[in-house]
Design a protein around this motif. Structure first.
Motif: not given
Length: 253
Positions: A102-113, A120-124
């Motif tokens: 889920d953390a990886a999915r979140f990082i992918a979700w937040a990346g474009p923002l 760039l965001p790397a890890r939660l």
């Protein structure tokens, strides 16, 4: 003179979403429950997951560099440990931040923002029992709505007080009364806080919390109108207990 708590806000993932709550229970020496519980370490961050602890804000992706993050909303499910995040430019996502997938999915979700010109965001990440507040101690941030109104007057137009990303929005005091509060104690209902210091503001406050676009020169308004770049104060909890919207605020000493 007394005031009242008007709104209570927490930000479960630092700079990535806000949530209003009607009541919380504060604990001595701790931040607001679920506030800044997680943070997003960027690709150049020196946060050590093998020895997790508090780290300064420069180690994380945040609204000051990536204005679009300001428009994220959050809804937590404390019993299940899940958070649903929404943004006007993204589909909603529900995650368990402690789950690696889920953390990886979140990082992918937040990346474009996130600002592509910054790290760039790397890890939660999370440090057990430590909130990633901007202060190096567990703090509660308080925003005087009269001071906010003074900034609006200086700007010449209304802005949302959510730009300040505070925990407690209160009224009943004059603008900038809180500047004299460091070193004093406050009673909020049955809770007692010790005010530590003013909050010096950054570029995050120039972004609209509804759109994520920079549209107000808040820092210029503070400096030119009032001779400082502060809005709000940080405080420590010295006597815990339940805190709710509508509770009376009193300066004790």
């Amino acid at each position: 003179m007394t005031g009242r708590v008007r709104e209570i806000w927490r930000h479960p993932i630092k700079s990535h979403g806000r949530e209003r709550v009607a009541q919380v229970t504060l604990a001595e020496g701790a931040a607001l429950p679920w506030d800044r519980r997680w943070a997003v370490a960027h690709e150049q961050s020196r946060f050590d997951p093998d020895a997790p602890g508090w780290a300064p804000c420069r180690e994380f992706t945040r609204c000051a560099q990536s204005a679009a993050l300001q428009a994220i909303r959050a809804q937590t499910e404390p019993e299940g440990g899940r958070i649903t995040l929404s943004h006007p430019d993204r589909d909603d996502i529900t995650i368990d931040p402690d789950d690696a997938g889920d953390a990886a999915r979140f990082i992918a979700w937040a990346g474009p923002l996130s600002n592509p010109d910054r790290a760039l965001p790397a890890r939660l990440v999370r440090a057990p029992d430590v909130a990633m507040t901007d202060s190096d101690y567990p703090s509660i941030s308080l925003i005087n709505l009269a001071s906010h109104a003074a900034v609006e007057a200086q700007l010449g137009h209304a802005i949302s007080p959510l730009r300040w990303r505070g925990n407690i929005l209160f009224d009943g005091y004059d603008a900038w009364d809180e500047a004299a509060w460091p070193g004093k104690r406050l009673r909020l209902g049955v809770v007692e806080l010790e005010v530590v210091e003013p909050i010096r503001r950054c570029m995050a406050t120039t972004a609209n919390p509804e759109t994520g676009q920079r549209d107000a020169e808040t820092l210029k308004a503070l400096n030119e109108g009032f001779g400082h770049q502060d809005c709000g104060v940080y405080a420590r909890v010295i006597h815990g207990g339940p805190l709710g919207e509508g509770d009376v605020i009193e300066v004790l000493d």
